[in-house]
Design a protein around this motif. Structure first.
Motif, PDB file in Angstrom:
ATOM      1  N   THR A 141       9.088   4.214 -48.524  1.00  0.00           N
ATOM      2  CA  THR A 141       8.421   4.019 -49.821  1.00  0.00           C
ATOM      3  C   THR A 141       8.166   2.548 -50.118  1.00  0.00           C
ATOM      4  OG1 THR A 141      10.559   3.908 -50.922  1.00  0.00           O
ATOM      5  CG2 THR A 141       9.513   6.064 -50.800  1.00  0.00           C
ATOM      6  N   GLN A 164       6.328  10.507 -52.770  1.00  0.00           N
ATOM      7  CA  GLN A 164       6.375  10.015 -54.149  1.00  0.00           C
ATOM      8  C   GLN A 164       5.615   8.705 -54.173  1.00  0.00           C
ATOM      9  OE1 GLN A 164      10.473   9.737 -55.435  1.00  0.00           O
ATOM     10  NE2 GLN A 164      10.900  11.888 -54.993  1.00  0.00           N
ATOM     11  N   SER A 168       9.517   4.179 -54.910  1.00  0.00           N
ATOM     12  CA  SER A 168      10.518   5.149 -55.358  1.00  0.00           C
ATOM     13  C   SER A 168      11.687   5.194 -54.359  1.00  0.00           C
ATOM     14  CB  SER A 168       9.878   6.519 -55.543  1.00  0.00           C
ATOM     15  OG  SER A 168       9.259   6.925 -54.360  1.00  0.00           O
ATOM     16  N   ASP A 169      12.745   5.856 -54.752  1.00  0.00           N
ATOM     17  CA  ASP A 169      13.963   5.872 -53.948  1.00  0.00           C
ATOM     18  C   ASP A 169      13.766   6.728 -52.678  1.00  0.00           C
ATOM     19  OD1 ASP A 169      16.485   5.980 -52.918  1.00  0.00           O
ATOM     20  OD2 ASP A 169      17.403   6.989 -54.644  1.00  0.00           O
ATOM     21  N   PRO A 170      13.919   6.114 -51.495  1.00  0.00           N
ATOM     22  CA  PRO A 170      13.732   6.850 -50.242  1.00  0.00           C
ATOM     23  C   PRO A 170      14.631   8.092 -50.173  1.00  0.00           C
ATOM     24  CG  PRO A 170      14.076   4.509 -49.790  1.00  0.00           C
ATOM     25  CD  PRO A 170      14.282   4.700 -51.258  1.00  0.00           C
ATOM     26  N   ALA A 171      15.853   7.971 -50.691  1.00  0.00           N
ATOM     27  CA  ALA A 171      16.779   9.101 -50.641  1.00  0.00           C
ATOM     28  C   ALA A 171      16.262  10.262 -51.483  1.00  0.00           C
ATOM     29  CB  ALA A 171      18.162   8.666 -51.108  1.00  0.00           C
ATOM     30  N   SER A 172      15.608   9.921 -52.569  1.00  0.00           N
ATOM     31  CA  SER A 172      15.052  10.947 -53.435  1.00  0.00           C
ATOM     32  C   SER A 172      13.907  11.692 -52.729  1.00  0.00           C
ATOM     33  CB  SER A 172      14.594  10.287 -54.733  1.00  0.00           C
ATOM     34  OG  SER A 172      13.618  11.051 -55.374  1.00  0.00           O
ATOM     35  N   THR A 193      11.258   6.747 -42.454  1.00  0.00           N
ATOM     36  CA  THR A 193      12.094   5.884 -43.303  1.00  0.00           C
ATOM     37  C   THR A 193      11.577   4.455 -43.241  1.00  0.00           C
ATOM     38  OG1 THR A 193      13.647   5.353 -41.537  1.00  0.00           O
ATOM     39  CG2 THR A 193      14.167   7.274 -42.896  1.00  0.00           C
ATOM     40  N   ASN A 202      21.846  -3.956 -45.977  1.00  0.00           N
ATOM     41  CA  ASN A 202      20.861  -3.171 -46.734  1.00  0.00           C
ATOM     42  C   ASN A 202      20.324  -2.007 -45.923  1.00  0.00           C
ATOM     43  OD1 ASN A 202      21.062  -4.727 -48.941  1.00  0.00           O
ATOM     44  ND2 ASN A 202      19.085  -5.764 -48.709  1.00  0.00           N
ATOM     45  N   GLU A 206      20.846   1.856 -46.898  1.00  0.00           N
ATOM     46  CA  GLU A 206      19.705   2.718 -47.165  1.00  0.00           C
ATOM     47  C   GLU A 206      19.719   3.963 -46.258  1.00  0.00           C
ATOM     48  OE1 GLU A 206      16.108   0.726 -48.176  1.00  0.00           O
ATOM     49  OE2 GLU A 206      14.931   2.073 -46.899  1.00  0.00           O
ATOM     50  N   LYS A 209      22.515   6.333 -47.149  1.00  0.00           N
ATOM     51  CA  LYS A 209      22.225   7.081 -48.369  1.00  0.00           C
ATOM     52  C   LYS A 209      21.230   8.220 -48.095  1.00  0.00           C
ATOM     53  CE  LYS A 209      20.708   6.400 -53.123  1.00  0.00           C
ATOM     54  NZ  LYS A 209      19.875   5.535 -53.955  1.00  0.00           N
ATOM     55  N   VAL A 210      20.210   7.922 -47.325  1.00  0.00           N
ATOM     56  CA  VAL A 210      19.222   8.957 -46.982  1.00  0.00           C
ATOM     57  C   VAL A 210      19.912  10.118 -46.268  1.00  0.00           C
ATOM     58  CG1 VAL A 210      17.214   9.472 -45.518  1.00  0.00           C
ATOM     59  CG2 VAL A 210      17.207   7.422 -46.950  1.00  0.00           C
TER      60      VAL A 210
END
Ligand code: GDP
Length: 304
Positions: A141, A164, A168-172, A193, A202, A206, A209-210
């Motif tokens: 994103t 999205q 926006s949040d990649p995990a979302s 990703t 970082n 990231e 989290k994904v």
């Protein structure tokens, strides 16, 4: 035959250089071994893997003092295939995914420009061709272009994409993608990703989290973490492999742009150094220019 075409540059170069290295010599001696070392390094096999190969050949020379240069091809081929066997399944020729895992989730990582989006599109095409239901997730994103390009491939292959807005949040996005895939009863999910190598912590945070969010929707996912590397970038590809394997558990590799390089040796060096199987190779920009990596075909085309 496409592989031969695709690897034309690697093979003519490697084989050509190899022939020069032994020209006028009938016996494998120190000079031939020195030349061979140079050929391997200049073909991007990497220093460590080159030394390993040279040592193995030296050992065979020590056993058979009159080893002829005409046998060098065969021996080298055997040693390279055996090196690849240590990490690659290598006998596969088809794009397959385990049927018992549904949806089978592939998380794709790699820096911008290596051919990540193209590889995702080509893979989606292969799976779709088999009648599998594919869903793409645009979790890179960070750049609007990354989302747009993935959309272009989704349209081209005619598979659904979950996305999205930029930023926006990649995990979302990953979460939405997996949920949508489950709802649609999809067979394969391919999630792009972000490829920024801003800093290791970082990147690690990231990607972690994904993954964590994916596991909330489908347990034990991602099933495959595919790192895409540009085969024409030699040492950069090694460096990226180092950084990504430090940030997350990479389970397979795709090496792209092998059609445009005279240095296909990167495939040998990287799979050996990182003990991660090369699963796919990119040999062109077209939709069908992705192949399942087969070590026998690869070694053959190198020496033809
Ligand atoms: P990304 O930024 O990593 O997503 O990279 P892209 O997928 O957009 O690819 C960057 C460029 O490399 C594009 O022009 C692609 O067409 C090209 N490309 C990707 N894979 C290959 C390949 O295997 N061979 C060649 N020749 N070009 C490729």
């Amino acid at each position: 035959e496409t592989l031969d075409k695709g690897l034309e540059k690697s093979k003519s170069s490697f084989f050509g250089k190899l022939s020069k290295a032994v020209a006028g010599k009938s016996k494998v001696d120190d000079e031939v071994l020195d030349n061979l070392e140079e050929v391997l390094v200049s073909s991007d096999v990497g220093v460590n893997t080159t030394l390993k190969i040279i040592e193995r050949i030296e050992a065979r020379v020590a056993k058979d003092k009159y080893l002829g240069t005409d046998e060098l091809n065969t021996i080298l081929r055997e040693e390279i295939a055996s090196l690849l066997s240590e990490t690659n399944i290598g006998e596969e020729t088809e794009f397959t995914i385990p049927k018992e895992k549904k949806p089978y989730v592939i998380m794709v990582v790699g820096v911008n420009g290596v051919g990540k989006t193209t590889t995702i599109g080509k893979l989606a095409h292969q799976f779709k061709k088999q009648g599998l239901k594919v869903v793409l997730g645009a979790a890179d994103t960070f750049r609007a272009a990354a989302i747009d390009q993935l959309q272009v491939w989704a349209d081209r292959v005619d598979v659904p994409i979950v996305k999205q807005n930029m930023g926006s949040d990649p995990a979302s996005v990953a979460f939405d993608t997996l949920q949508s895939a489950v709802t649609q009863d999809a067979d394969v999910v391919i999630v792009d990703t972000a490829g920024r190598l801003h800093n290791k912590v970082n990147l690690m945070n990231e990607l972690t989290k994904v993954k964590r969010v994916m596991q909330k929707v489908v347990e034990d996912t991602p099933n495959d973490v595919l790192l895409v590397l540009d085969g024409s970038t030699g040492q950069n590809a090694f460096e990226q492999a180092k950084q990504f394997t430090a940030a997350t558990e990479v389970t397979s590799l795709a090496v792209t742009k092998l059609d445009g390089t005279a240095k296909g040796g990167v495939v040998i060096g990287i799979s050996d150094q990182f003990k991660i199987p090369v699963k796919y190779i990119g040999v062109g920009e077209g939709i069908d220019d992705l192949q399942v990596f087969n070590k026998f075909e690869f070694v053959d085309s190198f020496f033809k």
